[in-house]
Design a protein around this motif. Structure first.
Motif, PDB file in Angstrom:
ATOM      1  N   TYR A  19       2.222  22.085 -16.054  1.00 29.37           N
ATOM      2  CA  TYR A  19       2.782  23.375 -15.672  1.00 29.37           C
ATOM      3  C   TYR A  19       3.798  23.848 -16.714  1.00 29.37           C
ATOM      4  CZ  TYR A  19       5.405  26.892 -13.118  1.00 29.37           C
ATOM      5  OH  TYR A  19       6.027  28.063 -12.739  1.00 29.37           O
ATOM      6  N   LEU A  20       4.691  22.952 -17.113  1.00 26.30           N
ATOM      7  CA  LEU A  20       5.701  23.317 -18.110  1.00 26.30           C
ATOM      8  C   LEU A  20       5.053  23.609 -19.455  1.00 26.30           C
ATOM      9  CD1 LEU A  20       8.544  20.786 -17.210  1.00 26.30           C
ATOM     10  CD2 LEU A  20       8.449  23.246 -16.707  1.00 26.30           C
ATOM     11  N   GLY A  21       3.994  22.893 -19.788  1.00 22.06           N
ATOM     12  CA  GLY A  21       3.295  23.130 -21.052  1.00 22.06           C
ATOM     13  C   GLY A  21       2.621  24.491 -21.087  1.00 22.06           C
ATOM     14  N   GLN A  22       2.102  24.941 -19.952  1.00 26.44           N
ATOM     15  CA  GLN A  22       1.451  26.248 -19.899  1.00 26.44           C
ATOM     16  C   GLN A  22       2.455  27.393 -19.981  1.00 26.44           C
ATOM     17  OE1 GLN A  22      -0.763  26.139 -16.244  1.00 26.44           O
ATOM     18  NE2 GLN A  22      -2.632  25.377 -17.227  1.00 26.44           N
ATOM     19  N   HIS A  23       3.658  27.165 -19.490  1.00 27.41           N
ATOM     20  CA  HIS A  23       4.653  28.234 -19.442  1.00 27.41           C
ATOM     21  C   HIS A  23       5.713  28.122 -20.540  1.00 27.41           C
ATOM     22  CE1 HIS A  23       2.870  28.373 -15.420  1.00 27.41           C
ATOM     23  NE2 HIS A  23       3.167  29.669 -15.455  1.00 27.41           N
ATOM     24  N   VAL A  36       0.842  -1.201   0.000  1.00 29.14           N
ATOM     25  CA  VAL A  36       0.000   0.000   0.000  1.00 29.14           C
ATOM     26  C   VAL A  36       0.875   1.249   0.000  1.00 29.14           C
ATOM     27  CG1 VAL A  36      -1.618   1.351   1.402  1.00 29.14           C
ATOM     28  CG2 VAL A  36      -2.019  -1.076   1.023  1.00 29.14           C
ATOM     29  N   LEU A  37       1.904   1.266   0.824  1.00 28.65           N
ATOM     30  CA  LEU A  37       2.793   2.433   0.869  1.00 28.65           C
ATOM     31  C   LEU A  37       3.488   2.648  -0.466  1.00 28.65           C
ATOM     32  CD1 LEU A  37       4.359   2.065   4.424  1.00 28.65           C
ATOM     33  CD2 LEU A  37       2.658   3.727   3.663  1.00 28.65           C
ATOM     34  N   VAL A  38       3.933   1.582  -1.102  1.00 25.80           N
ATOM     35  CA  VAL A  38       4.587   1.706  -2.403  1.00 25.80           C
ATOM     36  C   VAL A  38       3.604   2.212  -3.441  1.00 25.80           C
ATOM     37  CG1 VAL A  38       5.612   0.382  -4.297  1.00 25.80           C
ATOM     38  CG2 VAL A  38       6.399   0.022  -1.962  1.00 25.80           C
ATOM     39  N   TYR A  39       2.390   1.666  -3.456  1.00 24.58           N
ATOM     40  CA  TYR A  39       1.385   2.113  -4.426  1.00 24.58           C
ATOM     41  C   TYR A  39       1.064   3.589  -4.232  1.00 24.58           C
ATOM     42  CZ  TYR A  39       0.349  -2.723  -5.788  1.00 24.58           C
ATOM     43  OH  TYR A  39       0.421  -3.999  -6.262  1.00 24.58           O
ATOM     44  N   VAL A  40       0.878   4.019  -2.986  1.00 23.07           N
ATOM     45  CA  VAL A  40       0.563   5.427  -2.715  1.00 23.07           C
ATOM     46  C   VAL A  40       1.732   6.310  -3.145  1.00 23.07           C
ATOM     47  CG1 VAL A  40       0.170   7.090  -0.856  1.00 23.07           C
ATOM     48  CG2 VAL A  40      -1.101   4.957  -0.899  1.00 23.07           C
ATOM     49  N   PHE A  41       2.946   5.921  -2.796  1.00 19.15           N
ATOM     50  CA  PHE A  41       4.129   6.708  -3.136  1.00 19.15           C
ATOM     51  C   PHE A  41       4.289   6.812  -4.657  1.00 19.15           C
ATOM     52  CE2 PHE A  41       8.744   7.048  -3.908  1.00 19.15           C
ATOM     53  CZ  PHE A  41       8.977   8.246  -3.261  1.00 19.15           C
ATOM     54  N   VAL A  42       4.190   5.700  -5.352  1.00 15.51           N
ATOM     55  CA  VAL A  42       4.364   5.691  -6.810  1.00 15.51           C
ATOM     56  C   VAL A  42       3.243   6.490  -7.479  1.00 15.51           C
ATOM     57  CG1 VAL A  42       4.336   4.200  -8.854  1.00 15.51           C
ATOM     58  CG2 VAL A  42       5.692   3.564  -6.859  1.00 15.51           C
ATOM     59  N   THR A  43       2.023   6.368  -6.980  1.00 21.71           N
ATOM     60  CA  THR A  43       0.907   7.124  -7.542  1.00 21.71           C
ATOM     61  C   THR A  43       1.143   8.626  -7.396  1.00 21.71           C
ATOM     62  OG1 THR A  43      -0.608   5.328  -7.013  1.00 21.71           O
ATOM     63  CG2 THR A  43      -1.584   7.482  -7.427  1.00 21.71           C
ATOM     64  N   HIS A  44       1.642   9.053  -6.259  1.00 21.24           N
ATOM     65  CA  HIS A  44       1.919  10.477  -6.058  1.00 21.24           C
ATOM     66  C   HIS A  44       3.062  10.954  -6.951  1.00 21.24           C
ATOM     67  CE1 HIS A  44      -0.669  10.211  -2.528  1.00 21.24           C
ATOM     68  NE2 HIS A  44      -0.754  11.522  -2.618  1.00 21.24           N
ATOM     69  N   ILE A  45       4.060  10.133  -7.154  1.00 20.09           N
ATOM     70  CA  ILE A  45       5.164  10.502  -8.043  1.00 20.09           C
ATOM     71  C   ILE A  45       4.649  10.674  -9.477  1.00 20.09           C
ATOM     72  CG2 ILE A  45       7.314   9.663  -9.085  1.00 20.09           C
ATOM     73  CD1 ILE A  45       7.667  10.696  -6.253  1.00 20.09           C
ATOM     74  N   ILE A  46       3.830   9.743  -9.935  1.00 18.58           N
ATOM     75  CA  ILE A  46       3.290   9.829 -11.290  1.00 18.58           C
ATOM     76  C   ILE A  46       2.383  11.048 -11.428  1.00 18.58           C
ATOM     77  CG2 ILE A  46       1.756   8.682 -12.951  1.00 18.58           C
ATOM     78  CD1 ILE A  46       2.918   6.012 -11.917  1.00 18.58           C
ATOM     79  N   ALA A  47       1.527  11.285 -10.427  1.00 18.22           N
ATOM     80  CA  ALA A  47       0.633  12.446 -10.466  1.00 18.22           C
ATOM     81  C   ALA A  47       1.442  13.741 -10.457  1.00 18.22           C
ATOM     82  CB  ALA A  47      -0.325  12.413  -9.284  1.00 18.22           C
ATOM     83  N   GLY A  48       2.492  13.803  -9.654  1.00 16.42           N
ATOM     84  CA  GLY A  48       3.345  14.982  -9.624  1.00 16.42           C
ATOM     85  C   GLY A  48       4.024  15.218 -10.962  1.00 16.42           C
ATOM     86  N   ILE A 104       2.869  14.316 -13.916  1.00 12.44           N
ATOM     87  CA  ILE A 104       1.852  14.794 -14.859  1.00 12.44           C
ATOM     88  C   ILE A 104       1.527  16.265 -14.604  1.00 12.44           C
ATOM     89  CG2 ILE A 104      -0.582  14.526 -15.531  1.00 12.44           C
ATOM     90  CD1 ILE A 104      -0.177  11.493 -15.101  1.00 12.44           C
ATOM     91  N   ILE A 105       1.404  16.651 -13.338  1.00  8.60           N
ATOM     92  CA  ILE A 105       1.161  18.064 -13.004  1.00  8.60           C
ATOM     93  C   ILE A 105       2.325  18.924 -13.489  1.00  8.60           C
ATOM     94  CG2 ILE A 105       0.957  19.680 -11.066  1.00  8.60           C
ATOM     95  CD1 ILE A 105      -0.645  17.454  -9.626  1.00  8.60           C
ATOM     96  N   LEU A 106       3.547  18.436 -13.310  1.00  5.91           N
ATOM     97  CA  LEU A 106       4.716  19.165 -13.799  1.00  5.91           C
ATOM     98  C   LEU A 106       4.660  19.340 -15.316  1.00  5.91           C
ATOM     99  CD1 LEU A 106       7.539  20.399 -13.243  1.00  5.91           C
ATOM    100  CD2 LEU A 106       8.467  18.094 -13.595  1.00  5.91           C
ATOM    101  N   LEU A 107       4.244  18.314 -16.041  1.00  6.68           N
ATOM    102  CA  LEU A 107       4.125  18.428 -17.495  1.00  6.68           C
ATOM    103  C   LEU A 107       3.105  19.496 -17.890  1.00  6.68           C
ATOM    104  CD1 LEU A 107       4.259  14.702 -18.675  1.00  6.68           C
ATOM    105  CD2 LEU A 107       6.039  16.440 -18.856  1.00  6.68           C
TER     106      LEU A 107
END
Length: 57
Positions: free
Chosen positions: A50-54, A31-43, A45-48
């Motif tokens: 953000y970079l796409g807008q700027h 569960v901890l690995v899944y939560v951690f990996v999910t947050h890394i992937i979501a972060g 995607i959010i970074l992409l």
């Protein structure tokens, strides 16, 4: 004649208790690995986004 030192059939053996604790730890780790990996992937995607807008157009 029994002196009462024998364990009843319904009592869990030491390996059963250890395997249950092992299973609980394995589930917690998974569960901890899944939560951690999910947050890394979501972060990422959010970074992409953000970079796409700027990005210079």
């Amino acid at each position: 004649m029994s002196d009462g030192a024998e364990a009843p059939d319904s009592a869990p053996s030491g390996t059963d208790v250890n395997s249950e604790k092992y299973k609980q730890k394995a589930v917690l780790l998974r569960v901890l690995v899944y939560v951690f990996v999910t947050h890394i992937i979501a972060g990422f995607i959010i970074l992409l986004f953000y970079l796409g807008q700027h990005a210079p157009k």
